[in-house]
Design an enzyme around this catalytic site. Structure first.
Site, short mmCIF file in Angstrom:
data_model
loop_
_atom_site.label_atom_id
_atom_site.label_comp_id
_atom_site.label_asym_id
_atom_site.label_seq_id
_atom_site.Cartn_x
_atom_site.Cartn_y
_atom_site.Cartn_z
N HIS A 310 119.95 59.19 -17.86
CA HIS A 310 121.08 60.10 -17.68
C HIS A 310 122.39 59.56 -18.25
O HIS A 310 123.44 60.18 -18.04
CB HIS A 310 121.29 60.39 -16.19
N LYS A 491 134.71 67.73 -11.60
CA LYS A 491 133.58 66.81 -11.80
C LYS A 491 133.94 65.45 -11.23
O LYS A 491 135.10 65.21 -10.87
CB LYS A 491 133.24 66.69 -13.29
N ARG A 492 132.95 64.60 -11.15
CA ARG A 492 133.18 63.23 -10.68
C ARG A 492 134.29 62.58 -11.51
O ARG A 492 134.37 62.75 -12.72
CB ARG A 492 131.88 62.44 -10.82
N LYS A 497 135.21 60.80 -18.52
CA LYS A 497 135.35 62.25 -18.39
C LYS A 497 136.78 62.69 -18.70
O LYS A 497 137.05 63.86 -18.89
CB LYS A 497 134.91 62.71 -17.01
N THR A 598 126.50 69.49 -16.63
CA THR A 598 125.93 70.76 -16.17
C THR A 598 127.02 71.72 -15.72
O THR A 598 126.80 72.93 -15.70
CB THR A 598 124.93 70.55 -15.01
N LYS A 602 127.47 75.99 -16.00
CA LYS A 602 127.84 76.90 -14.90
C LYS A 602 129.06 77.74 -15.27
O LYS A 602 129.11 78.94 -15.01
CB LYS A 602 128.11 76.09 -13.63
#
Length: 752
Positions: A310, A491-492, A497, A598, A602
């Site tokens: 991942h 998100k985390r 990110k 992901t 969405k």
């Protein structure tokens, strides 16, 4: 007996007289009864999906949908002046995951059941999950997430195993959660715990005695590993998970009358990231105890196990000191040593391939790749990078093992449940086939120029924004304009990110507004997510955002045009409220660093437009929707990888020679910000961005600001925006987790 009669019988009173908690308890009993009527899926071969996380979200609404009862219950409640969504709010969200990894695992279980594939999840029953996030003094604070309550979606079983560690043994207890497919299929999520866990061990925040294993083993997901005791505790947890899973699997095989020599004919195990890697040596050990020779046990387990990678982040490819493993799981060390010796002999002692390296460190991913038969990435770009860069030595020797399985999401939750108005509208246009065959959404393209349909979709989006605005006001105390552009990054929190880049854009926009330049529409920037307790830089980014929220939302000149919202304790339930309301989907990771994502899927499904780099599944989104329906910025993955390889990026140069960047960075420690925030946290964040910036925020900042500015101006052309939104929903079918699971089964598991 009608549904109403069943509920009245369970309630012991009329529906009209029942309180929310009574209705919730009755519905939970109803779901369990209906689940029991649906036989557990069986077959000649079964999958066991082992994962440290299962971010299942609340179960009641999802199960009612999959039992095809949701609309009927909703109408029944309305008949008596009750609200099903209000009853759903009673449920505590299972705190069994953190981010995309856990949400993916939950989606995959849902889809396996929907496809009527025998597949059980295997994990741990965490008492407090990751943690519950609170904000004080513009900082994140962590407290226990006390989600375990009665009545529970979990069922306590009589299944129990002894798990031996170096200095103690514990007795496990298995709890089950029903996993129902959409109108078909019934599998289980098996979660293991120990009865001796002592929740009172947690005294302040989420601190506890990490050495009291018999009392702390399943308290938290990902306990703080910034010290030696924390790292050892993670090993205890991981072995506890896989030992229970392995014992359970072999028990099932014996009960079925199967010869353990034929294990690979009846069992498939998917190792979700490296956390369950010890299942390989543990299964080998147990097979040896059954009288199977070491070499044969290795062969059997290799044919049973498959590994999903991942990440390409080095810190996420777990490695444990040999001495830690020797202390915690001494019984595995002869097995791991034998496996390493086999690798040494087969590959001429190549240090890149060894399981135990020269520093006496055990590489868990190396176990998975040598002693599993499949290695998959989770997006096309990610798998390509694994082959060419991060796992190249393994690709060179095992090219046949490598394959791609692009992630997917369950449409049942993220449109049917989260966005029922849109779901019903699509039903009216296409029929219901898309719910089982998501590629049927492509037929929405026939309405590309249909003004009535475009306006109906836009009205649904606006209604979702109004509901989200009320939710934000109720939960966060921030009033936002539903007519503003909803720009969402949830998100985390991690530097790769790049939430910090979005925050710097907020500063950039603050300066524009102060100078009298504004967009035609106000913008609401919505953040959500948690930072690991020991991740100082991610904590600093949250602090920056909370300080900006305070500064901007209380500035009468700026707040008319710009608002900032940081959602606390972001989870699946909040995702279901925010994602359908989003206009812009922020997917701005440094190219080459996000395996897939992901949330991008969405948002796309719900008609948001992606603003992103060519990273992870963004690449596949762009290929599907076309250049005119996505906004791409920043350097390519090849360029980024080259900068890493050549040490070619120096953040300080961007700070020195780009006045607009320097102005934004300097504002972090401006008098306005220091009047609100912590000087050390803000100062350290600024210093990191100037002198380190490992994930190259400043490299892409100007490109990001320019493309985002274009995007927000383009929002004014609502006719074009409506078409872009429709295209994104229409092209989202590829990202169904049903498709992902069908591919896993076709290429790896071969269950049916």
């Amino acid at each position: 007996m009608t549904l109403e009669q069943e509920l009245v019988s369970l309630l012991g009173k009329p529906i009209a007289d029942a309180k929310r908690r009574e209705l919730y308890a009755a519905l939970l009993k109803l779901v369990k009864q209906k689940s029991a009527e649906r036989p557990v899926t069986s077959g000649n071969k079964k999958l066991y999906y082992i994962s440290a996380e299962f971010l299942t979200g609340k179960q009641l609404g999802k199960n009612l949908i999959n039992l095809n009862l949701y609309d009927e219950v909703d109408q029944l409640f309305k008949k008596y002046g009750k609200s099903l969504s209000s009853v759903e709010d009673v449920e505590e969200e299972p705190s069994l995951g953190n981010g995309g990894l856990g949400r993916l695992a939950a989606c995959y279980l849902d889809s396996a059941a929907t496809l009527d594939l025998p597949a059980d999840g295997m994990g741990l029953r965490y008492h407090f999950g990751l943690f519950k996030q609170e904000f004080r003094d513009h900082k994140q604070y962590e407290v226990p997430d006390r989600w375990l309550s009665s009545p529970s979606v979990l069922t306590k079983t009589n299944v129990s195993y002894t798990v031996e560690f170096g200095k103690l043994s514990v007795k496990s207890r298995m709890y089950d959660m029903d996993v129902l497919g959409y109108k078909t299929g019934h599998n289980m999520l098996h979660l293991f715990d120990i009865d001796s866990v002592d929740e009172s061990l947690v005294k302040e925040g989420i601190d506890f005695d990490k050495t009291a294993i018999a009392k702390n083993l399943t308290l938290f997901l990902y306990p703080d590993d910034s010290d030696e005791d924390g790292r050892k505790l993670r090993i205890y947890q991981q072995y506890f998970m896989v030992s229970n899973a392995a014992q359970y699997i072999l028990d099932e095989e014996k009960k079925a009358g199967h010869n353990l020599m034929d294990l690979a004919d009846h069992v498939a195990i998917q190792i979700n990231d490296t956390h369950p890697s010890m299942v390989i040596p543990e299964l080998i050990r147990l097979l040896i105890k059954e009288g199977i020779p070491f070499y044969k046990a290795e062969e059997i387990v290799t044919n049973v196990c498959a590994y999903t990678n991942h990440t390409i982040l080095a810190e996420a490819l777990e490695k444990w000191p040999y001495a830690y493993l020797q202390e915690v799981v001494p019984q595995l060390m002869p097995i791991i040593g034998g496996m390493d010796f086999g690798v040494e002999c087969a590959y001429n002692n190549n240090p890149d391939l060894r399981i135990i390296d020269a520093g006496n460190t055990v590489h868990m991913a190396h176990i998975d790749m040598h002693y599993g038969h499949s290695i998959n990435g989770v997006a096309a770009l990610h798998t390509d990078i694994l082959k060419k860069q991060e796992l190249r030595p393994f690709y060179n020797i095992y090219p046949e093992k490598f394959n791609n399985k692009t992630n997917g999401i369950t449409f049942r939750r993220f449109i049917m449940h989260a966005n029922p108005d849109l779901s019903h509208k699509i039903d009216s246009l296409l029929g219901a086939s898309w719910k089982s065959n998501a590629t049927d959404l492509e037929r929405l393209m026939q309405y590309y120029n249909d003004e009535n349909v475009l306006n109906a979709f836009a009205e649904i989006k606006h209604n979702n924004k109004e509901r989200a605005a009320q939710f934000i006001l109720d939960k966060e105390g921030v009033e936002v304009d539903p007519d503003s552009v909803f720009d969402v990054q949830v998100k985390r929190f991690h530097e790769y990110k790049r939430q910090q880049m979005n925050a710097l854009w907020v500063i950039y926009e603050y300066f524009r507004i102060k100078s009298g330049v504004t967009f035609p529409h106000p913008v609401t920037v919505i953040f959500g997510g948690k930072a690991a307790p020991a991740y100082y830089q991610a904590q600093a980014v949250i602090h920056l955002i909370l300080c900006l929220q305070e500064l901007i939302n209380n500035d009468p000149q700026v707040s008319k045009y710009l608002k900032v919202v940081m959602l606390k304790n972001y989870n699946v339930a909040k995702a279901e409220k925010i994602i359908p309301a989003a206009d812009i989907s922020e997917q701005i990771s440094l190219a080459s660093k996000e395996a897939s994502g992901t949330s991008n899927m969405k948002f796309m499904l719900n008609g948001a437009i992606t603003l992103g780099t060519m990273d992870g599944a963004n690449v596949e989104i762009k290929n599907l929707v076309g250049d005119g329906n996505i906004y791409i910025f920043g350097r390519s993955s090849d360029e980024v990888i080259n900068l890493y390889n050549t040490n070619g990026y120096h953040a300080e140069d961007y700070y020195k020679y780009h006045e607009s960047i320097r102005r934004c960075i300097d504002f972090i420690t401006s008098p306005e910000m220091l009047a609100i925030g912590d000087a050390k946290l803000l100062g350290d964040l600024k210093d990191n961005l100037i002198h380190k910036d490992w994930f190259m925020t400043l490299l892409d900042l100007e490109s990001y600001c320019n493309v985002k500015e274009t995007m927000i101006y383009d929002y004014s052309d609502q006719e074009r925006w409506k078409r872009m939104s429709l295209v994104n929903t229409a092209k989202a079918g590829f990202f169904s987790s049903d498709r992902s699971i069908a591919e896993y089964n076709r290429d790896i598991w071969h269950l049916k």
